[in-house]
Design a protein around this motif. Structure first.
Motif, PDB file in Angstrom:
ATOM      1  N   ILE A  81       0.860  -1.188   0.000  1.00 49.55           N
ATOM      2  CA  ILE A  81       0.000   0.000   0.000  1.00 49.55           C
ATOM      3  C   ILE A  81       0.894   1.234   0.000  1.00 49.55           C
ATOM      4  O   ILE A  81       1.793   1.355   0.827  1.00 49.55           O
ATOM      5  N   LEU A  82       0.629   2.133  -0.922  1.00 45.60           N
ATOM      6  CA  LEU A  82       1.362   3.407  -0.955  1.00 45.60           C
ATOM      7  C   LEU A  82       0.423   4.503  -0.470  1.00 45.60           C
ATOM      8  O   LEU A  82      -0.609   4.762  -1.074  1.00 45.60           O
ATOM      9  N   GLU A  83       0.773   5.106   0.661  1.00 37.20           N
ATOM     10  CA  GLU A  83      -0.096   6.117   1.277  1.00 37.20           C
ATOM     11  C   GLU A  83       0.618   7.467   1.296  1.00 37.20           C
ATOM     12  O   GLU A  83       1.775   7.565   1.689  1.00 37.20           O
ATOM     13  N   LYS A  84      -0.111   8.517   0.887  1.00 38.27           N
ATOM     14  CA  LYS A  84       0.542   9.836   0.802  1.00 38.27           C
ATOM     15  C   LYS A  84       0.761  10.472   2.178  1.00 38.27           C
ATOM     16  O   LYS A  84       1.707  11.218   2.385  1.00 38.27           O
ATOM     17  N   GLU A  85      -0.131  10.179   3.122  1.00 34.04           N
ATOM     18  CA  GLU A  85       0.002  10.764   4.463  1.00 34.04           C
ATOM     19  C   GLU A  85       0.961   9.929   5.320  1.00 34.04           C
ATOM     20  O   GLU A  85       1.436   8.879   4.899  1.00 34.04           O
ATOM     21  N   GLY A  86       1.179  10.382   6.538  1.00 30.89           N
ATOM     22  CA  GLY A  86       2.080   9.674   7.443  1.00 30.89           C
ATOM     23  C   GLY A  86       1.465   8.455   8.103  1.00 30.89           C
ATOM     24  O   GLY A  86       2.162   7.664   8.736  1.00 30.89           O
ATOM     25  N   LYS A  87       0.148   8.320   7.990  1.00 26.83           N
ATOM     26  CA  LYS A  87      -0.527   7.144   8.574  1.00 26.83           C
ATOM     27  C   LYS A  87      -1.701   6.738   7.684  1.00 26.83           C
ATOM     28  O   LYS A  87      -2.216   7.565   6.914  1.00 26.83           O
ATOM     29  N   PRO A  88      -2.115   5.454   7.787  1.00 26.11           N
ATOM     30  CA  PRO A  88      -3.229   5.019   6.941  1.00 26.11           C
ATOM     31  C   PRO A  88      -4.577   5.523   7.497  1.00 26.11           C
ATOM     32  O   PRO A  88      -4.650   5.979   8.632  1.00 26.11           O
ATOM     33  N   GLY A  89      -5.619   5.407   6.692  1.00 30.61           N
ATOM     34  CA  GLY A  89      -6.960   5.752   7.173  1.00 30.61           C
ATOM     35  C   GLY A  89      -7.696   6.773   6.324  1.00 30.61           C
ATOM     36  O   GLY A  89      -8.918   6.816   6.322  1.00 30.61           O
ATOM     37  N   GLY A  90      -6.930   7.589   5.612  1.00 29.23           N
ATOM     38  CA  GLY A  90      -7.571   8.600   4.755  1.00 29.23           C
ATOM     39  C   GLY A  90      -8.496   9.515   5.540  1.00 29.23           C
ATOM     40  O   GLY A  90      -8.220   9.858   6.693  1.00 29.23           O
ATOM     41  N   LYS A  91      -9.596   9.903   4.931  1.00 26.08           N
ATOM     42  CA  LYS A  91     -10.546  10.828   5.557  1.00 26.08           C
ATOM     43  C   LYS A  91     -11.173  10.237   6.821  1.00 26.08           C
ATOM     44  O   LYS A  91     -11.619  10.961   7.705  1.00 26.08           O
ATOM     45  N   LEU A  92     -11.219   8.894   6.874  1.00 30.11           N
ATOM     46  CA  LEU A  92     -11.857   8.239   8.019  1.00 30.11           C
ATOM     47  C   LEU A  92     -11.165   8.609   9.326  1.00 30.11           C
ATOM     48  O   LEU A  92     -11.809   8.687  10.377  1.00 30.11           O
ATOM     49  N   SER A  93      -9.850   8.876   9.256  1.00 33.26           N
ATOM     50  CA  SER A  93      -9.122   9.173  10.497  1.00 33.26           C
ATOM     51  C   SER A  93      -9.479  10.546  11.074  1.00 33.26           C
ATOM     52  O   SER A  93      -9.143  10.838  12.216  1.00 33.26           O
ATOM     53  N   ASN A  94     -10.165  11.387  10.296  1.00 34.26           N
ATOM     54  CA  ASN A  94     -10.570  12.692  10.832  1.00 34.26           C
ATOM     55  C   ASN A  94     -12.032  12.708  11.278  1.00 34.26           C
ATOM     56  O   ASN A  94     -12.561  13.745  11.646  1.00 34.26           O
ATOM     57  N   TRP A  95     -12.684  11.536  11.186  1.00 30.70           N
ATOM     58  CA  TRP A  95     -14.123  11.523  11.461  1.00 30.70           C
ATOM     59  C   TRP A  95     -14.418  11.041  12.880  1.00 30.70           C
ATOM     60  O   TRP A  95     -13.664  10.285  13.467  1.00 30.70           O
ATOM     61  N   HIS A  96     -15.514  11.490  13.418  1.00 32.22           N
ATOM     62  CA  HIS A  96     -15.893  11.171  14.791  1.00 32.22           C
ATOM     63  C   HIS A  96     -16.769   9.931  14.836  1.00 32.22           C
ATOM     64  O   HIS A  96     -16.350   8.868  15.275  1.00 32.22           O
ATOM     65  N   LYS A  97     -17.998  10.066  14.364  1.00 31.16           N
ATOM     66  CA  LYS A  97     -18.908   8.919  14.330  1.00 31.16           C
ATOM     67  C   LYS A  97     -19.489   8.779  12.939  1.00 31.16           C
ATOM     68  O   LYS A  97     -19.531   9.745  12.180  1.00 31.16           O
ATOM     69  N   LEU A  98     -19.961   7.585  12.627  1.00 32.97           N
ATOM     70  CA  LEU A  98     -20.458   7.324  11.279  1.00 32.97           C
ATOM     71  C   LEU A  98     -21.977   7.237  11.261  1.00 32.97           C
ATOM     72  O   LEU A  98     -22.581   6.720  12.203  1.00 32.97           O
ATOM     73  N   PHE A  99     -22.571   7.755  10.174  1.00 38.24           N
ATOM     74  CA  PHE A  99     -24.011   7.570   9.978  1.00 38.24           C
ATOM     75  C   PHE A  99     -24.240   6.162   9.469  1.00 38.24           C
ATOM     76  O   PHE A  99     -23.332   5.600   8.875  1.00 38.24           O
ATOM     77  N   PRO A 100     -25.393   5.576   9.606  1.00 37.94           N
ATOM     78  CA  PRO A 100     -26.553   6.086  10.335  1.00 37.94           C
ATOM     79  C   PRO A 100     -26.618   5.583  11.790  1.00 37.94           C
ATOM     80  O   PRO A 100     -27.551   5.923  12.486  1.00 37.94           O
ATOM     81  N   ASP A 101     -25.616   4.809  12.228  1.00 38.69           N
ATOM     82  CA  ASP A 101     -25.770   4.133  13.522  1.00 38.69           C
ATOM     83  C   ASP A 101     -24.828   4.665  14.601  1.00 38.69           C
ATOM     84  O   ASP A 101     -24.703   4.063  15.666  1.00 38.69           O
ATOM     85  N   ASN A 102     -24.135   5.793  14.302  1.00 40.08           N
ATOM     86  CA  ASN A 102     -23.267   6.422  15.298  1.00 40.08           C
ATOM     87  C   ASN A 102     -22.134   5.539  15.815  1.00 40.08           C
ATOM     88  O   ASN A 102     -21.744   5.625  16.973  1.00 40.08           O
ATOM     89  N   VAL A 103     -21.628   4.693  14.935  1.00 40.33           N
ATOM     90  CA  VAL A 103     -20.485   3.861  15.287  1.00 40.33           C
ATOM     91  C   VAL A 103     -19.229   4.736  15.275  1.00 40.33           C
ATOM     92  O   VAL A 103     -19.120   5.661  14.467  1.00 40.33           O
ATOM     93  N   SER A 104     -18.290   4.450  16.161  1.00 34.72           N
ATOM     94  CA  SER A 104     -17.062   5.231  16.228  1.00 34.72           C
ATOM     95  C   SER A 104     -16.194   4.980  14.988  1.00 34.72           C
ATOM     96  O   SER A 104     -15.876   3.829  14.665  1.00 34.72           O
ATOM     97  N   ALA A 105     -15.829   6.072  14.308  1.00 35.76           N
ATOM     98  CA  ALA A 105     -14.988   5.949  13.104  1.00 35.76           C
ATOM     99  C   ALA A 105     -13.619   5.394  13.486  1.00 35.76           C
ATOM    100  O   ALA A 105     -13.035   4.586  12.768  1.00 35.76           O
ATOM    101  N   ASP A 106     -13.133   5.825  14.635  1.00 32.12           N
ATOM    102  CA  ASP A 106     -11.822   5.383  15.093  1.00 32.12           C
ATOM    103  C   ASP A 106     -11.811   3.875  15.357  1.00 32.12           C
ATOM    104  O   ASP A 106     -10.855   3.179  15.013  1.00 32.12           O
ATOM    105  N   GLY A 107     -12.896   3.384  15.940  1.00 30.82           N
ATOM    106  CA  GLY A 107     -13.009   1.944  16.208  1.00 30.82           C
ATOM    107  C   GLY A 107     -12.952   1.117  14.934  1.00 30.82           C
ATOM    108  O   GLY A 107     -12.250   0.105  14.855  1.00 30.82           O
TER     109      GLY A 107
END
Lengths: 350, 109
Positions: A33-59
């Motif tokens: 995997i070639l990743e441009k940032e310093g860590k994997p995760g993309g936009k998901l790493s900046n998110w708090h909870k996910l719709f529609p069930d409020n699951v933790s993005a970090d989890g």
């Protein structure tokens, strides 16, 4: 299975790239995997909870990153300079002269968020209390406090839908399809944290198309008394106290409306990345009218492009929820696996 | 005449089949970008004439396309042709030319 082991390079270590890496690894292939940032995760790493069930993005992200092991290699801080092909081998060049070879390349570069300062009449970058949906998420994750720029608890928060979506004037006609539900999710989160705050949504059409999204819309009305005003924001201006004056047409009421808000949140659309244009220009990958990659067949083959050995997955072929991004990544993995089996049997026959 | 203390009110149904749609057809023929309108209200939200009168471009053109042209003449008279509506329209409708074509159709020029 092991005898068939082939090298696959995945460009992009976001959800699509991580999911595809895991699937391909389980199918017996060696993946980088070639990743441009310093860590994997993309936009998901900046998110708090996910719709529609409020699951933790970090989890969710932790579970995905946990799978990077064995024959999956992750290289971070990558800047790709060139992709070339000789026979069936692809060479991906990056970081001044480094090169990695692979039989198949999966492009999973995702999307960019629309640059809100391009819609000058909304005042992002001009008025301090105009923020983006991404910045609001970082307030939820605790990186910033949920307050106006002067530290005041906002009494009224206005969400603006379709910023950088469905707008010929900024060159993006497409509906980003995920911002409606993101806005409603974020509005509910604000009401949970600041029950006394008034929240308003300025929308053109609410496209709550996914499973349980409509439930979230009802919850916003029923439980949290969030107001939905059908009218696209025309312009905003700043009051002397730093609050904002919003002007729109309240189309269902049939009158123009003026509303003061302490904080204005712009729900940013999904737009193609610079890499899309690069892949289009330098490698002939077909680009649609929205600027995202166009796969060979929008129904039957969503992961192949006309260039042999190059595959696409996730939101780089148009806005997708995490659910569809992951499904698309698994689908791409199978497609790549089939392709690698074919090239192997062709080599044996030759 | 007896006064019964009440009167028959005119209902507000749009009688689409009875209305004259020729003016709308004329305007749409000369400015087909109007077909692309999604009723977002960006035009009327930003309109300086809407801020000081009951005129609204969004509503006016919608009523016109339904054949409701009773107030059309006084409506388009409010427009100052400033073109702010063109700047904000997300669908690229040439709103100013819509006004111009209505004025031509109504012999207002």
């Amino acid at each position: 299975m092991r005898a068939l082991k082939k090298e696959v390079v995945i460009i992009g270590g976001g959800p699509a790239g991580l999911e595809a890496a895991d699937s391909l690894n389980k199918l017996g292939h060696a993946v980088t995997i070639l990743e441009k940032e310093g860590k994997p995760g993309g936009k998901l790493s900046n998110w708090h909870k996910l719709f529609p069930d409020n699951v933790s993005a970090d989890g969710i992200l932790k579970q995905m990153v946990h799978k990077i092991s064995g024959d999956i290699q992750l290289i971070t801080n990558v800047k790709i300079t060139k992709i070339s092909r000789e026979g069936t081998k692809h060479s991906v060049w990056f970081n001044e002269g480094k090169c990695i070879q692979a039989e198949a390349v999966l492009v999973a570069v995702g999307f960019d968020l629309f640059n809100a300062s391009l819609k000058e009449e909304y005042g992002y970058g001009i008025y301090d209390n105009v923020i983006t949906s991404a910045e609001l998420e970082s307030m939820f994750t605790g990186q910033k406090s949920l307050a106006t720029v002067t530290g005041k608890t906002p009494e009224r928060i206005a969400f603006i839908h379709c910023v950088g979506s469905r707008d010929e004037k900024v060159g993006f006609r497409h509906c980003s399809s995920m911002c409606c539900v993101t806005g409603v999710k974020q509005a509910i989160e604000i009401k949970k944290r600041l029950p006394a705050a008034e929240v308003m949504m300025f929308y053109m059409d609410l496209r709550m198309h996914g499973r349980f999204y409509e439930d979230l819309y009802l919850e916003a009305q029923e439980k949290h008394h969030i107001q939905f005003i059908r009218g696209r924001l025309s312009e905003s201006s700043e009051n002397p106290d730093g609050s904002l004056l919003l002007k729109a047409d309240d189309t269902l009421a049939g009158s123009p409306i003026k509303v003061k808000a302490d904080l204005m949140v712009l729900l940013l659309g999904f737009v193609p990345t610079d890499f899309h244009r690069k892949m289009g220009e330098e490698f002939g990958v077909e680009i649609g009218s929205d600027g995202f990659f166009s796969p060979c067949d929008a129904h039957l083959d969503t992961n192949s492009v006309k260039t042999n050995g190059i595959f696409v997955a996730g939101a780089c072929t148009g806005a997708k929820s995490l659910e569809y991004t992951l499904a698309d990544a698994r689908s791409a993995s199978l497609k790549i696996h089939e392709f690698l089996l074919q090239t192997t049997s062709a080599n044996i026959l030759n | 005449m007896n006064s019964f203390g009440f009167e028959i009110q005119k209902d507000n149904t749009i009688e689409y089949d009875k209305n004259d749609l020729s003016l709308a057809a004329f305007v749409l023929r000369h400015e087909p970008s109007l077909y692309n309108c999604i009723q977002c209200g960006s035009c009327s939200g930003t309109c300086p004439a809407s801020a000081i009168s009951s005129y609204q471009f969004r509503k006016m053109q919608l009523l016109m396309r339904r054949g409701e042209t009773k107030h059309l003449r006084e409506d388009v008279a409010h427009c100052m042709l400033c073109g702010k509506c063109i700047l904000v329209c997300p669908r690229g409708v040439n709103t100013r030319n819509v006004i111009r074509q209505i004025r031509i159709a109504l012999n207002m020029n």
